[in-house]
Enzyme design. Structure first.
Site, PDB file in Angstrom:
ATOM      1  CE  LYS A 111      -1.282   2.312   3.388  1.00  0.00           C
ATOM      2  NZ  LYS A 111      -1.748   2.826   4.701  1.00  0.00           N
ATOM      3  CG  ASP A 129      -7.057   3.616   2.661  1.00  0.00           C
ATOM      4  OD1 ASP A 129      -8.037   3.201   2.000  1.00  0.00           O
ATOM      5  OD2 ASP A 129      -6.953   4.792   3.046  1.00  0.00           O
TER       6      ASP A 129
END
Length: 212
Positions: A111, A129
């Site tokens: 991420k 996320d």
């Protein structure tokens, strides 16, 4: 996606930074922490530390104290110093542009790497996320049992590549300010018909008819 785009046409990265190195540090700090808190901490942090060398010039305990308002600050401080050491040893102190190289840095997962390559280097990416994952599953863009990686891949297939980064930001804004985890704004949501959670919540809160 068009509805969310119309709601948040100017969605953007809310972590305040001025270069790829600051962005990498900010995203590392943002794990399990709000962007608002991170920005408050980095306002002082980025004045004190400009380069990887600066983070390595102080004892670990001092860096921990500088970021103590951040969750998991001890672990994050350790990773920051390890990351800075690797940047100096392998990349002449510069943040690498390649996704694979970024994920080798301490504290940098998929991420974080997606956020850095897309926002710092202009490479299209969708960083998943908690907000993006929640919205994707609620709106049936992904299945409830999907892993974060599976959610990312499904979104990449559904969204044109040149819109990946902006879609990432719009989904975050939608999840952060509208489709919240605990108090989603279902009663005014234009996507309620697509949302399994929203329809269930609205049904549960609808007044029951009582017989005379």
């Amino acid at each position: 996606m068009d509805t969310i785009a119309s709601m948040y046409p100017d969605a953007h990265c809310e972590l305040i930074h001025s270069n790829p190195f600051e962005l990498t540090i900010a995203v590392l700090l943002s794990a399990q922490c709000t962007d608002e808190t991170v920005n408050k901490v980095t306002a002082d942090l980025f004045r004190k530390y400009k380069r990887p060398e600066d983070y390595l010039s102080v004892p670990l305990e001092e860096l921990q104290a500088d970021i103590r308002r951040i969750g998991l600050y001890r672990n994050k401080a350790s990773n920051i110093q390890k990351l800075c050491r690797m940047l100096l040893d392998k990349y002449d102190g510069e943040v690498p542009r390649e996704h694979a190289q970024l994920t080798e840095l301490p504290g940098v997962g998929r991420k974080t790497a997606n956020v850095v390559v897309s926002n710092a280097f202009g490479v299209p990416a969708i960083a998943v996320d908690t907000h993006v994952e929640r919205v994707a599953k609620r709106l049936k863009l992904a299945d409830e049992q999907d892993s974060v990686l599976e959610v990312e891949k499904k979104l990449m297939r559904k969204v044109p590549r040149d819109e990946w980064t902006l879609t990432h930001h719009r989904l975050i804004f939608f999840g952060r300010y509208h489709c919240k985890a605990q108090s989603p704004r279902c009663e005014i949501c234009p996507l309620i018909d697509c949302c399994r959670v929203g329809k269930a919540r609205m049904k549960a809160t609808k007044p029951r008819k009582t017989g005379k």
